[in-house]
Design a protein around this motif. Structure first.
Motif, PDB file in Angstrom:
ATOM      1  N   ALA A  20     -29.239 -26.840  -0.136  1.00 27.04           N
ATOM      2  CA  ALA A  20     -28.111 -25.763   0.555  1.00 27.04           C
ATOM      3  C   ALA A  20     -28.034 -24.671  -0.508  1.00 27.04           C
ATOM      4  N   MET A  21     -27.705 -25.329  -1.690  1.00 26.22           N
ATOM      5  CA  MET A  21     -27.339 -24.374  -2.854  1.00 26.22           C
ATOM      6  C   MET A  21     -28.526 -23.264  -3.124  1.00 26.22           C
ATOM      7  N   VAL A  22     -29.847 -23.914  -3.302  1.00 28.68           N
ATOM      8  CA  VAL A  22     -30.954 -23.124  -3.289  1.00 28.68           C
ATOM      9  C   VAL A  22     -31.149 -21.990  -2.257  1.00 28.68           C
TER      10      VAL A  22
ATOM     11  N   PRO B 280     -31.606 -15.387  -6.798  1.00 28.62           N
ATOM     12  CA  PRO B 280     -32.870 -15.733  -7.294  1.00 28.62           C
ATOM     13  C   PRO B 280     -32.445 -16.628  -8.624  1.00 28.62           C
ATOM     14  N   ALA B 281     -31.566 -16.065  -9.432  1.00 28.37           N
ATOM     15  CA  ALA B 281     -31.149 -16.846 -10.965  1.00 28.37           C
ATOM     16  C   ALA B 281     -30.539 -18.012 -10.377  1.00 28.37           C
TER      17      ALA B 281
ATOM     18  N   ALA C  68     -39.592 -18.126 -15.296  1.00 30.18           N
ATOM     19  CA  ALA C  68     -40.268 -16.751 -15.397  1.00 30.18           C
ATOM     20  C   ALA C  68     -40.555 -15.984 -14.128  1.00 30.18           C
ATOM     21  N   LEU C  69     -40.299 -16.899 -12.910  1.00 34.29           N
ATOM     22  CA  LEU C  69     -40.632 -16.304 -11.588  1.00 34.29           C
ATOM     23  C   LEU C  69     -39.416 -15.830 -11.061  1.00 34.29           C
ATOM     24  N   LEU C  70     -38.004 -16.438 -11.567  1.00 34.57           N
ATOM     25  CA  LEU C  70     -36.902 -16.095 -10.784  1.00 34.57           C
ATOM     26  C   LEU C  70     -36.239 -15.140 -11.540  1.00 34.57           C
ATOM     27  N   LEU C  71     -36.270 -15.120 -13.004  1.00 38.47           N
ATOM     28  CA  LEU C  71     -35.424 -14.233 -13.913  1.00 38.47           C
ATOM     29  C   LEU C  71     -36.497 -12.861 -14.039  1.00 38.47           C
TER      30      LEU C  71
END
Length: 445
Positions: free
Chosen positions: A101-103, A108-109, A154-157
């Motif tokens: 649920a948090m995701v 994104p970060a 690397a993908l989300l930041l």
């Protein structure tokens, strides 16, 4: 859509989907295998979403979900004898829902929070690392999880490491390593061989990826349509499912095609089970070098799988000195006879009773050897003798499931120790004699 996208996405999807199906096919009842397969499946679906809709946040969410299932796979590798094991499994399930649920809700970060349960699962695995086989699993899982975490960061930041698809491909390799490590652990736990079965399956998967993947890549590149992309990935998924689960699918097809010929269907099912079992059987000389603790576990598993001929054909116990047949199918049938005889020796003298000294015999003979379930809602007593009906009624009324399971474990341990004594006290020439007979049989047949 650049040419790089389908060229990477299709092989990644094909191989991770195949790996997930392959893990399920090895043992759908094993928690670590199922959770690892779920992690690979979530990643594969994330690859499809990322290909069809590059800017969709759903793709990021799906690429974070494997961390939650990876944590579940880590705790599933903990020893089953651990008193807190049930609470840990429940805790993982509750926390996974909470963190999912948090995701979904966070930007994104913030979705990197999915790594927290994974870290917790690895800490627990390290705490009990002395009880995990093989010993290198905790360290290897930690390395792969660290690389997965770096890829997710690397993908989300806003970090530029080149094409995001290269990062996604690296994450896929980490998840494939997870699946391999869990498969190795499962093979050691059940006493099976992994290499031959894996080589056969991965060869078929590689050929299918080339044959089906190349037309899929060109179709996705030419059409550049989300609908076409989904249809093409669906086709690849069906092909890879067929490659990984060819045995169960063949048996399903036989049930449909030979509905009116029960004997033919049973004969073909037995042959298919034999074909699946042969690459997974360990070499014969391995049993004599087995540790006592592993031997006890193999015996308990054989009794649990008493009614499953396919699993018994893969059991290391088919190489017991008391099993004198040469062909794998005959050996599995004789192993059943040996186990049934050892269980019968637990029967106390005198007429049947439900006293304390009968508990191990009742738990093993009626519930494992005969395969009766005293807790099923519709009780079928047709064809059962008076003792079986009396035992089932007594268990149903006075014995909780947990107590019955404990009696089964205790009884299986008694049977296992007696078989172990027979193995260690057997004439050491039995293995050489058997190998000679096997070679002679193979040359003549």
């Amino acid at each position: 859509m650049t040419a790089l996208v389908p060229a990477l996405a299709v092989p990644l999807f094909a191989l991770t989907w195949w790996a997930a199906c392959c893990l399920i096919g090895r043992d759908p009842a094993r928690g670590a295998l199922v959770r690892s397969a779920a992690a690979l499946t979530a990643y594969a679906i994330g690859v499809v979403v990322r290909t069809a809709w590059p800017d969709s946040p759903l793709a990021q969410i799906l690429l974070c979900v494997p961390a939650l299932f990876w944590a579940g796979a880590a705790v599933a590798l903990l020893p089953r004898t651990l008193p807190e094991r049930r609470q840990i499994d429940i805790g993982w399930l509750v926390l996974s829902v909470f963190f999912l649920a948090m995701v979904v809700a966070l930007p994104p970060a913030g979705r990197l929070v999915s790594l927290a349960p994974l870290a917790g699962g690895l800490v627990l695995l390290w705490r009990f690392r002395d009880q995990v086989q093989p010993p290198m699993v905790p360290a290897a899982l930690t390395v792969a999880a660290t690389l997965y975490g770096v890829g997710l960061v690397a993908l989300l930041l806003p970090i530029d490491l080149g094409s995001p698809w290269l990062v996604i491909a690296a994450i896929g390799l980490d998840l494939m390593m997870l699946g391999f490590l869990v498969a190795v652990e499962n093979a050691l736990q059940v006493g099976e061989r992994l290499r031959a079965d894996l080589i056969r399956s991965i060869t078929a998967a590689a050929l299918a990826t080339v044959v089906v993947g190349l037309p899929t890549i060109f179709s996705i590149r030419a059409a550049d349509s989300a609908t076409v992309t989904l249809l093409q990935f669906t086709l690849v998924a069906l092909v890879m499912t067929g490659v990984a689960l060819i045995g169960p699918l063949r048996r399903l097809l036989d049930r449909l095609a030979f509905r009116g010929d029960e004997r033919l269907r049973q004969d073909r099912s037995t042959l298919l089970l034999l074909a699946e079992a042969l690459p997974r059987r360990r070499p014969r000389h391995r049993l004599i070098a087995t540790r006592e603790q592993d031997f006890l576990r193999f015996t308990r598993q054989a009794l649990d799988n008493y009614g499953d001929l396919g699993r018994l054909m893969r059991s290391p116990l088919t190489d017991l000195p008391a099993v004198d047949q040469e062909r794998p199918l005959a050996r599995a049938a004789e192993l059943r006879v040996v186990l049934a005889e050892r269980v019968d020796r637990l029967r106390p003298a005198g007429s049947f009773a439900t006293s304390d000294e009968w508990r191990h015999y009742i738990a093993l003979h009626f519930c494992m050897v005969l395969g009766l379930n005293p807790y099923e809602r519709r009780h079928r007593t047709d064809g059962l003798d008076r003792e079986a009906r009396q035992a089932l009624d007594w268990i149903r009324r006075y014995v909780p499931r947990r107590k019955l399971r404990r009696w089964q474990r205790e009884g299986a341990s008694i049977v296992a120790r007696r078989l172990w004594d027979e193995l260690t006290n057997a004439d050491p020439r039995w293995l050489t004699t058997r190998s000679t007979k096997s070679l002679s049989s193979d040359r003549n047949g």
